[in-house]
Design an enzyme around this catalytic site. Structure first.
Site, PDB file in Angstrom:
ATOM      1  N   HIS A 156     -65.072-104.989   4.169  1.00  0.00           N
ATOM      2  CA  HIS A 156     -67.123-105.307   4.814  1.00  0.00           C
ATOM      3  C   HIS A 156     -67.236-105.011   3.784  1.00  0.00           C
ATOM      4  O   HIS A 156     -68.798-104.779   3.653  1.00  0.00           O
ATOM      5  CB  HIS A 156     -67.252-104.070   5.880  1.00  0.00           C
ATOM      6  CG  HIS A 156     -66.127-104.613   7.573  1.00  0.00           C
ATOM      7  ND1 HIS A 156     -66.848-105.195   7.886  1.00  0.00           N
ATOM      8  CD2 HIS A 156     -64.926-103.994   7.426  1.00  0.00           C
ATOM      9  CE1 HIS A 156     -66.407-105.202   8.504  1.00  0.00           C
ATOM     10  NE2 HIS A 156     -64.930-104.629   8.590  1.00  0.00           N
ATOM     11  N   ASP A 364     -75.180-103.714  -1.365  1.00  0.00           N
ATOM     12  CA  ASP A 364     -74.629-103.716   0.277  1.00  0.00           C
ATOM     13  C   ASP A 364     -74.043-105.493   0.548  1.00  0.00           C
ATOM     14  O   ASP A 364     -73.522-106.124   0.141  1.00  0.00           O
ATOM     15  CB  ASP A 364     -75.489-103.831   1.249  1.00  0.00           C
ATOM     16  CG  ASP A 364     -75.553-102.982   1.953  1.00  0.00           C
ATOM     17  OD1 ASP A 364     -74.397-103.047   2.695  1.00  0.00           O
ATOM     18  OD2 ASP A 364     -76.629-102.471   2.873  1.00  0.00           O
TER      19      ASP A 364
HETATM   20  P1  ADP Z   1     -73.068 -99.879   6.743  1.00  0.00           P
HETATM   21  O1  ADP Z   1     -72.290 -99.894   7.530  1.00  0.00           O
HETATM   22  O2  ADP Z   1     -73.000 -99.557   5.502  1.00  0.00           O
HETATM   23  O3  ADP Z   1     -73.506 -98.145   7.397  1.00  0.00           O
HETATM   24  P2  ADP Z   1     -74.774-101.313   7.974  1.00  0.00           P
HETATM   25  O4  ADP Z   1     -76.297-102.056   7.882  1.00  0.00           O
HETATM   26  O5  ADP Z   1     -74.368-102.895   7.383  1.00  0.00           O
HETATM   27  O6  ADP Z   1     -74.910-100.379   6.871  1.00  0.00           O
HETATM   28  O7  ADP Z   1     -74.263-100.705   9.524  1.00  0.00           O
HETATM   29  C1  ADP Z   1     -74.820-100.021   9.842  1.00  0.00           C
HETATM   30  C2  ADP Z   1     -75.176-100.123  11.673  1.00  0.00           C
HETATM   31  O8  ADP Z   1     -75.250 -98.593  12.414  1.00  0.00           O
HETATM   32  C3  ADP Z   1     -75.921-100.744  11.656  1.00  0.00           C
HETATM   33  O9  ADP Z   1     -75.502-101.492  13.171  1.00  0.00           O
HETATM   34  C4  ADP Z   1     -76.862 -99.971  12.096  1.00  0.00           C
HETATM   35  O10 ADP Z   1     -77.697-100.655  13.953  1.00  0.00           O
HETATM   36  C5  ADP Z   1     -76.124 -98.439  12.625  1.00  0.00           C
HETATM   37  N1  ADP Z   1     -77.258 -97.480  12.332  1.00  0.00           N
HETATM   38  C6  ADP Z   1     -77.641 -97.311  11.937  1.00  0.00           C
HETATM   39  N2  ADP Z   1     -78.689 -96.107  11.915  1.00  0.00           N
HETATM   40  C7  ADP Z   1     -78.670 -95.837  13.066  1.00  0.00           C
HETATM   41  C8  ADP Z   1     -79.443 -94.725  13.889  1.00  0.00           C
HETATM   42  N3  ADP Z   1     -79.953 -93.810  13.311  1.00  0.00           N
HETATM   43  N4  ADP Z   1     -78.481 -94.735  14.859  1.00  0.00           N
HETATM   44  C9  ADP Z   1     -77.785 -95.650  15.555  1.00  0.00           C
HETATM   45  N5  ADP Z   1     -76.872 -96.709  15.082  1.00  0.00           N
HETATM   46  C10 ADP Z   1     -77.534 -96.408  13.747  1.00  0.00           C
END
Ligand code: ADP
Length: 460
Positions: A156, A364
């Site tokens: 990922h 990312d």
């Molecule tokens: P990573 O996997 O590095 O955290 P991504 O952007 O690929 O980054 O995925 C993050 C996921 O977590 C997304 O689906 C996003 O909607 C969710 N997310 C991020 N912040 C929050 C939050 N404060 N509350 C709920 N879900 C969150």
């Protein structure tokens, strides 16, 4: 029909009262339900002793099988090698890479243990799909136990270029472990190129005519499968969210100022500090924007047991205080910083209420927030995505406003461009990105990966 076994560091065991599962979790559950299967991994629990056998929970056609780890595993495998060595390396942050042999040994030992717990659950026709950097050596450990099933792996995170990969002490051990899989899925073509380059330069391997890769006496395939989201699910959720009290409360608080939004785990790869500095650049270059926008940054803390993450929080809060102190008035502050958890529905409502989505990670694998932001927009009045060119998503979302996340003045100028952008241009850019998201959803992603895994040769 063969069963599917998915393996990930943490398992999405459905629990009573849990919030709605994320996109990846639902997609994997759906793939498992289609033909029946098992989801195996760490329970997230740390107990004085490791589990002697997996804890099994059957829900419909899916069995969730989890094991507990001991405190040394948690230190060496999870906090240590996975999050202090591999995570910064894979995101090209060489300055943050720590390396201790004991942690590498702990990482391998946990993979060996997980393989031992999983092997008895495997039947001859099962397809096995392993996820992410915590589990790179798992297939190798399963092979040592005589498992000959087709095993696929999806990374990922990004895979960095060879010159960065070789900075990892004992890198050949990790790259050799990759090659025990029949199929390696990466987020982007850049990642595939990096893999092939490493194999050619460091492993003396080669690409065969049929597209397979031979290295370390093994045959594998490396293919890009950019991960998608539940596009329609987000459209529906964002539409519904506009009627909730939470979204209304936010909109009222804006006092008709335009909303700029950022949502990221508090992680150094996300570039939040540079974003705060970009607000400083924006307001010094275009002072007339003061008082006309609110930038809401939502950053739930993560991995707070790792020191570099504690240091990051102090650093980000320092810059936040500086920028807000420099520009705030009695009735306005440029940045709101929220570290409390926010529900996915509320996030969709916040995305839809905004004019600009700021997604500027330094590096990312994909960045799902970028895709969720686009899917949440109102087609009649969509917001503008300002996106780092170093996020995997930039390879697909080409009509976002792309920026170099290392340059706060470039981000500041992009925010200004986004705030000024007319409706026609916003619609046009958004429409093209939405086509991409509809053409490659999370279900397409898992179906494509599994199809390719099935098409690899069965081992004899
Ligand atoms: P990573 O996997 O590095 O955290 P991504 O952007 O690929 O980054 O995925 C993050 C996921 O977590 C997304 O689906 C996003 O909607 C969710 N997310 C991020 N912040 C929050 C939050 N404060 N509350 C709920 N879900 C969150």
């Amino acid at each position: 029909m063969s069963r599917l076994i998915t393996v990930s560091n943490r398992v999405g065991v459905p629990t009573a009262g849990a919030t709605r599962a994320g996109g990846l979790e639902s997609a994997l559950r759906e793939a498992l339900e289609a033909g029946g299967g098992i989801w195996f991994g760490w329970s997230g629990e740390v107990t004085p002793e490791r589990s002697e056998s997996p804890i099994m929970l059957k829900k419909g056609k899916v069995t969730f099988a989890t094991v507990n780890l001991n405190p040394t595993d948690y230190q060496e495998y999870y906090l240590g090698y996975a999050n202090r060595t591999l995570w910064p390396l894979l995101h090209s942050h060489l300055g943050l890479v720590e390396f201790h042999r004991s942690q590498l040994r702990g990482y391998i030992a946990v993979n060996e243990y997980l393989a031992k717990m999983l092997a008895p659950l495997i039947e001859p026709d099962d397809l096995i799909w392993v996820h992410d950097y915590h589990l790179i050596p798992l297939a190798d450990e399963l092979r040592k136990l005589g498992i000959t099933n087709r095993i696929g792996f999806f990374l990922h995170t990004p895979l960095p270029p060879t010159d960065i990969l070789v900075a990892l002490p004992h890198h050949e051990l990790i790259m050799r472990a990759f090659c025990a899989y029949d199929l390696i899925g990466l987020q982007t073509e850049n990642g595939v190129r990096a893999f092939l380059d490493y194999i050619a330069r460091e492993a003396n391997g080669r690409l065969e005519f049929d597209g397979s890769l031979s290295a370390y006496g093994r045959l594998t395939r490396v293919i890009a499968f950019p991960i998608g989201i539940d596009t329609q699910g987000f459209v529906d959720m964002a539409t519904r969210a506009m009627r909730t009290a939470e979204t209304r409360k936010l909109r009222n608080s804006l006092d008709s100022r335009r909303l700029i939004v950022g949502v990221d785990r508090l992680d150094y790869s996300k570039g939040v500090r540079n974003r705060f500095e970009a607000i400083d650049e924006l307001l010094s270059e275009w002072p007339e924007e003061a008082g006309h926008f609110t930038y809401l940054q939502i950053s739930p803390p993560s991995r707070s047991d790792v020191e570099s993450y504690q240091a990051l929080r102090r650093e980000v809060e320092g810059v936040l205080g500086h920028v807000n102190g420099k520009y705030s008035d009695v009735d306005w502050a440029p940045i709101r910083f929220v570290v409390r958890p926010v529900s996915r529905t509320a996030l969709a409502g916040i995305f839809r209420s905004s004019r600009v989505g700021l997604v500027t990670p330094l590096r990312d694998g994909m960045n799902l927030v970028a895709k969720e932001y686009v899917a949440s927009q109102d087609p009649e009045d969509p917001g503008v995505l300002v996106l780092s060119r170093f996020a995997g998503a930039a390879a697909e979302l080409k009509t976002a406003v792309l920026v170099n996340p290392l340059d706060p003045s470039e981000i500041g100028a992009a925010i200004h461009q986004a705030l000024k952008m007319g409706l026609n241009e916003r619609r046009e850019r958004w429409g093209l990105m939405m086509e991409v998201l509809r053409g490659n959803t999370i279900d397409d992603w898992s179906a494509n990966f599994l199809k390719a895994l099935k098409a690899t040769r069965p081992l004899d």
